[in-house]
Design an enzyme around this catalytic site. Structure first.
Site, PDB file in Angstrom:
ATOM      1  N   HIS A  21      28.907 -35.605 -27.923  1.00  0.00           N
ATOM      2  CA  HIS A  21      28.932 -37.047 -27.673  1.00  0.00           C
ATOM      3  C   HIS A  21      30.528 -37.584 -27.592  1.00  0.00           C
ATOM      4  CE1 HIS A  21      28.238 -41.438 -28.612  1.00  0.00           C
ATOM      5  NE2 HIS A  21      29.592 -41.305 -29.042  1.00  0.00           N
ATOM      6  N   GLU A  22      31.307 -36.990 -28.322  1.00  0.00           N
ATOM      7  CA  GLU A  22      32.696 -37.273 -28.382  1.00  0.00           C
ATOM      8  C   GLU A  22      33.388 -36.539 -27.003  1.00  0.00           C
ATOM      9  OE1 GLU A  22      33.865 -39.539 -30.204  1.00  0.00           O
ATOM     10  OE2 GLU A  22      32.078 -39.721 -31.629  1.00  0.00           O
ATOM     11  N   HIS A  25      33.565 -38.977 -24.128  1.00  0.00           N
ATOM     12  CA  HIS A  25      34.634 -39.781 -24.401  1.00  0.00           C
ATOM     13  C   HIS A  25      35.971 -39.123 -23.838  1.00  0.00           C
ATOM     14  CE1 HIS A  25      32.099 -42.931 -26.255  1.00  0.00           C
ATOM     15  NE2 HIS A  25      31.916 -42.486 -27.234  1.00  0.00           N
TER      16      HIS A  25
END
Length: 427
Positions: A21-22, A25
């Protein structure tokens, strides 16, 4: 031993999902020139880290999430050059403290690499990239399972027959109480393996439609079945009985009762089937997230010792425990256990996607909503030929973000305690 191995494997899978997920980003922020100073899995004290170029990569002590740190998350005050407006209001202090903390990370040479300076569509991509990475992972896992292994689908073949009629309101549904009448299916001579091809003179190829026909019938009904190479007509006297409702198993209703269970087979899905199935998963996940506030009394009751429902919310600890329980199931093959664990991991990633897209800070969806609102404001100003209103100041929403964070922490602690003292089990 298998339980412990399963817990560890599933826990590692959850941490990798957070890191994935990170990573979304991180990659998109760097792609748009935003300086990222930290990429961390976990919160609290740093356990391990390594700095490469301008970004510190590491793992923190509390493995319940992750984050990346981008410089310039909040724009400066409009009246910055005129001095800071003094105010002792708690929300004003929160806003200014958050703004100052963000500004401290900005050095003169990086002043052009701040997050708020990017166009709204770029900021939307950066904030949506994390949840979308979870969605991609969930889709890949689900698609691989559905297309390679298959999806369990009920058929019109008979798996088992109820020996007697036991109402849904009965305390012990697994045994026949004294004097209980035989079920209509047992009385009619049904056997496991019979394939129902006609019910009351109409052909049925789907269990869903056949079930509806059974529940809507009463009295003597001719039923044509295939038994081996033979085709037989059985006559069953259906009765009216109280059974769980199809749309809500917690509710019961009086319906026609035959007394048999359908067999199920694994059917590999095509692309259309995968899309429909995953769409249903997304809809169900969103519904469950909306229902989270309603589950607080159940969680409190579970902590107090009452039976915890199978669909109760679980956290990382509870999900990992379920993963361990799945891996230790002796009655199913190793392949089926691994498929179940992968399904659980995909479901967690789907939940992370839906949850993070909620339009509230501090979730990713809150930043997306802010960028969308900024785009609308600037577009309207340009349309009516007014001055550019500038970037939307998300710092003003920090008091709300802090309040939401406290609610999330409280709910997470409630779920954690329930997972420890009264965990959800599959057995």
């Amino acid at each position: 031993m298998l339980v412990i191995v399963g817990i560890v494997l599933f826990f590692v899978g959850l941490l990798l999902s957070i890191a994935w997920h990170e990573l979304g980003h991180l990659l998109t922020a760097k792609m748009f020139g935003v300086k990222v100073t930290q990429y961390m899995v976990g919160f609290g004290r740093t356990v391990w880290s390594r700095k490469t170029a301008e970004t510190e990569y590491g793992v923190k002590l509390i493995p319940f999430g992750g984050f990346i740190r981008m410089i310039g998350m909040f724009p400066p005050k409009r009246d910055e050059e005129y001095g800071r407006t003094a105010s002792s209001a708690p929300w004003r202090v929160m806003i200014e403290d958050a703004r100052e903390a963000a500004a401290e990370e900005v050095t003169p040479e990086d002043a052009h690499r701040q997050f708020y300076q990017r166009k709204p569509w770029k900021r939307i991509i950066v904030m949506a990239a994390g949840p979308i990475m979870n969605l991609i992972l969930a889709v890949l896992i689900f698609a691989g399972i559905l297309m390679g292994y298959g999806k369990a689908e009920l058929t019109t073949s008979v798996s088992s027959i109820s020996e007697c009629v036991v109402s849904a309101d009965a305390q012990d549904k697994g045994t026949c109480p004294p004097g209980a009448p035989p079920s209509p299916a047992a009385a009619a001579g049904f056997r496991p393996g019979d394939k129902i091809v006609e019910f009351d003179g109409k052909p049925y190829g789907s269990w869903t439609e056949l079930q509806k026909a059974i529940r809507g019938s009463a009295g003597s009904v001719p039923i044509v079945v295939e038994r081996g190479d033979q085709r037989l007509t059985l006559h069953a006297d259906l009765i009216q009985d109280r059974q769980p409702a199809l749309d809500d198993p917690k509710r019961t209703e009086v319906v026609g009762f035959l007394g048999l269970s359908p067999d199920q087979v694994m059917v590999r899905q095509d692309v259309g089937g995968v899309v429909r199935t995953i769409g249903g998963f997304v809809s169900l996940t969103a519904q469950k997230i909306v229902e989270l506030p309603q589950r607080v009394p159940d969680l409190i009751s579970a902590i107090g010792g009452q039976e915890r429902s199978a669909d109760s919310p679980v956290g990382i600890v509870g999900a990992s425990r379920i993963g361990g329980e799945v891996l230790s199931m002796d009655q199913v093959s190793v392949g089926a256990r691994l498929i179940t664990m992968l399904n659980l991991l995909a479901a967690v990633n789907l939940s992370l996607f839906v949850m993070n897209m909620l339009p509230i800070l501090p979730l990713d969806g809150g930043h997306i909503a802010g960028a969308l609102w900024e785009s609308v404001r600037r577009g309207f100003a340009k349309l009516v030929r007014r001055p550019d209103p500038g970037p939307f100041d998300t710092a003003r929403l920090m008091p709300l973000a802090y309040g939401v964070t406290l609610i999330f922490i409280a709910y997470s602690l409630l779920v954690l305690v329930a997972d420890v003292v009264n965990p959800v089990t599959l057995m």
